[in-house]
Design a protein around this motif. Structure first.
Motif, PDB file in Angstrom:
ATOM      1  N   LEU A  29      54.984  24.388  -8.271  1.00 37.86           N
ATOM      2  CA  LEU A  29      56.533  24.384  -8.284  1.00 37.86           C
ATOM      3  C   LEU A  29      56.874  24.400  -9.649  1.00 37.86           C
ATOM      4  N   HIS A  30      56.358  23.880 -10.569  1.00 36.23           N
ATOM      5  CA  HIS A  30      56.855  23.724 -12.059  1.00 36.23           C
ATOM      6  C   HIS A  30      56.607  25.033 -12.682  1.00 36.23           C
ATOM      7  N   THR A  81      56.265  27.776 -11.219  1.00 37.83           N
ATOM      8  CA  THR A  81      57.081  28.714 -10.340  1.00 37.83           C
ATOM      9  C   THR A  81      58.787  28.897 -10.993  1.00 37.83           C
ATOM     10  N   LEU A  85      59.450  32.073  -6.829  1.00 32.84           N
ATOM     11  CA  LEU A  85      59.920  31.159  -5.789  1.00 32.84           C
ATOM     12  C   LEU A  85      60.058  31.899  -4.281  1.00 32.84           C
ATOM     13  N   LEU A 119      56.764  31.942  -2.851  1.00 31.49           N
ATOM     14  CA  LEU A 119      56.288  30.543  -2.156  1.00 31.49           C
ATOM     15  C   LEU A 119      57.206  30.450  -1.108  1.00 31.49           C
ATOM     16  N   SER A 120      58.420  30.752  -0.836  1.00 30.33           N
ATOM     17  CA  SER A 120      59.178  30.465   0.132  1.00 30.33           C
ATOM     18  C   SER A 120      58.700  31.331   1.192  1.00 30.33           C
ATOM     19  N   VAL A 158      60.106  19.971  -9.917  1.00 38.94           N
ATOM     20  CA  VAL A 158      59.387  19.684  -8.697  1.00 38.94           C
ATOM     21  C   VAL A 158      60.384  19.493  -7.674  1.00 38.94           C
ATOM     22  N   GLY A 180      62.300  22.513  -6.623  1.00 38.33           N
ATOM     23  CA  GLY A 180      61.679  23.468  -5.966  1.00 38.33           C
ATOM     24  C   GLY A 180      61.106  23.195  -4.442  1.00 38.33           C
ATOM     25  N   VAL A 181      60.723  21.742  -3.993  1.00 34.91           N
ATOM     26  CA  VAL A 181      60.540  21.333  -2.734  1.00 34.91           C
ATOM     27  C   VAL A 181      61.835  21.413  -2.095  1.00 34.91           C
ATOM     28  N   LEU A 240      62.304  25.076  -0.972  1.00 38.96           N
ATOM     29  CA  LEU A 240      61.316  25.576   0.032  1.00 38.96           C
ATOM     30  C   LEU A 240      61.700  24.855   1.368  1.00 38.96           C
TER      31      LEU A 240
END
Length: 322
Positions: free
Chosen positions: A154-155, A157, A216, A219-220, A274, A277-278, A281
Motif C-alpha cells: 500500500l505504501h 502504491t 491503486l 489493487l482495488s 497504509v 490505502g486500506v 480499498l
C-alpha cells in the motif's frame, strides 16, 4: 464479615467491567479507543507458517524501491517531442524524438508489468490474512510479517501514484509513441519498438496510465476480484481485515505510547499511507463504502489524524480520500 463480602463483590464487579471493556476494545468495536495491538512495521519477521507467502511477496517487493527510483527520475522527452512536432518535415528531429521516447516507453512497460506482479502478491496476502478460522485481529497479531508486507504494498502504491500524478510527461510520451506507431502502420512501416510494445500491450498500458491513480486502481480491482471469486469466503472477512488495519494504523498514530515506539521518522508517513490505502480499498469492496454511517472505519478520526500532520506531507493523502 459483611464488609468483606461487599469488598469481594465490588472487586468482582470491577473485574467483569474491566474484562468487558478489554474484549470490546480488542474487537475494535469501540472506535474511540481502537484495538490494543501494535503492528511492528519496522522489525516484524516471518514465522515458519508465514514463510512461503512471505518469500513469494518479498521477491516482488524487492523491485519496488527500484521502480520508485526510476519513476522519480523520469524526466520525459518533452523537448524532443516539441521539436519534432514543430518541424514535421525534419527527419533528423523525428528520429531524435523517437529514439528519446522508445527507452522511456520500455520503462513504462516495466512499471505496468510490475503492477501485474503486485496484483498477484496482494492476492496471496489477502488469502493468508482472511483465511478461517481466525478473525482479522488474530491474523494481524499472528502474522505481523505478512501484515507488514501488505502495508509495504500500500505504501508503494500511494507513493507511485503520487509521483505519477505530478508527472505529465508520462502521458505525453506514451501518447506520442502511440501516434507515431499508428502513423507508421498507415504507411505500412513497422518499427522495431513494436516488437517490445505491440498494439495489444499498448492498449493495456494506455488504460493503465489513463487512471489518475493507476496502481491503486489495480489493487482495488484485484481486491474486488478476490472477493467475487471466493464465494465461500464472506465479504466481511475481507472488509473487516481492511477496516481493522485502518483502525490499528489510526490508533498507532494518535496514541503517544505507540507512536514513540517508532524508531524511524519515516514510519509515521508510512503508517498514514497504509491507513489511507486500506480505507480506499475498503471503500471499493464494501457494499456501502467507507464513508457511510455504518462503516466500521472511523473516518472522522482518520481524517483528524491526517490533518494534525504537516500539510506538505499529507496533502496527497487527503486528495486521495477526496
Amino acid at each position: 464479615m459483611f464488609s468483606w463480602c461487599v469488598g469481594v463483590l465490588l472487586c468482582c464487579g470491577w473485574c467483569l467491567r474491566f474484562m468487558g471493556n478489554l474484549l470490546k476494545v480488542l474487537a475494535c468495536s469501540d472506535l474511540e479507543h481502537g484495538p490494543i495491538i501494535f503492528l511492528d512495521f519496522e522489525h516484524a519477521q516471518p514465522t515458519e507458517a508465514e514463510t512461503a507467502v512471505w518469500n513469494q511477496v518479498s521477491a516482488v517487493l524487492e523491485e519496488a524501491h527500484g521502480i520508485l527510483a526510476e519513476l522519480q527520475s523520469y524526466n520525459g522527452a518533452g523537448q524532443e517531442i516539441r521539436e519534432a512536432i514543430q518541424n514535421p518535415g525534419d527527419l533528423q528531429l523525428q528520429e531524435k524524438a523517437w529514439n528519446a521516447v522508445c527507452p522511456l516507453v520500455a520503462k513504462l512497460k516495466r512499471f505496468y508489468e510490475f503492477s501485474l506482479r503486485l496484483e498477484n502478491a496482494l492476492r496471496s496476502l489477502l488469502e493468508a490474512l482472511t483465511s478461517p478460522p481466525y478473525a482479522p485481529m488474530q491474523h494481524l497479531e499472528r502474522e505481523q510479517a505478512l501484515a507488514k508486507q501488505f502495508a509495504e504494498i500500500l505504501h508503494f502504491t500511494l507513493s507511485f501514484d503520487e509521483l505519477k500524478m505530478t508527472n505529465p510527461a508520462i502521458q505525453n510520451d506514451f501518447s506520442y509513441y502511440r501516434r507515431t506507431i499508428s502513423r507508421n502502420r498507415l504507411n505500412n512501416q513497422q518499427l522495431e519498438a513494436e516488437n517490445e510494445v505491440n498494439n495489444e500491450m499498448a492498449n493495456r498500458m494506455s488504460l493503465f496510465y489513463a487512471e489518475a491513480t493507476p496502481m491503486l486502481k489495480t489493487l482495488s480491482n484485484a481486491t474486488t476480484k478476490f472477493v467475487s471469486e471466493n464465494k465461500t469466503l464472506p465479504i466481511e472477512d475481507t472488509t473487516d481485515c481492511l477496516s481493522t488495519m485502518a483502525c490499528v494504523c489510526r490508533v498507532m498514530l494518535e496514541t503517544p505510547e505507540y507512536r514513540c515506539r517508532f524508531t524511524n521518522t519515516d514510519t509515521v508517513l508510512f503508517c498514514m499511507r497504509v491507513m489511507v490505502g486500506v480505507i480506499i480499498l475498503y471503500d471499493h469492496v464494501h457494499p456501502v463504502g467507507a464513508f457511510a454511517k455504518t462503516s466500521k472505519i472511523d473516518m472522522k478520526g482518520c481524517i483528524k489524524v491526517l490533518k494534525e500532520q504537516p500539510s506538505n506531507s499529507v496533502e496527497g493523502l487527503l486528495n486521495a480520500l477526496r
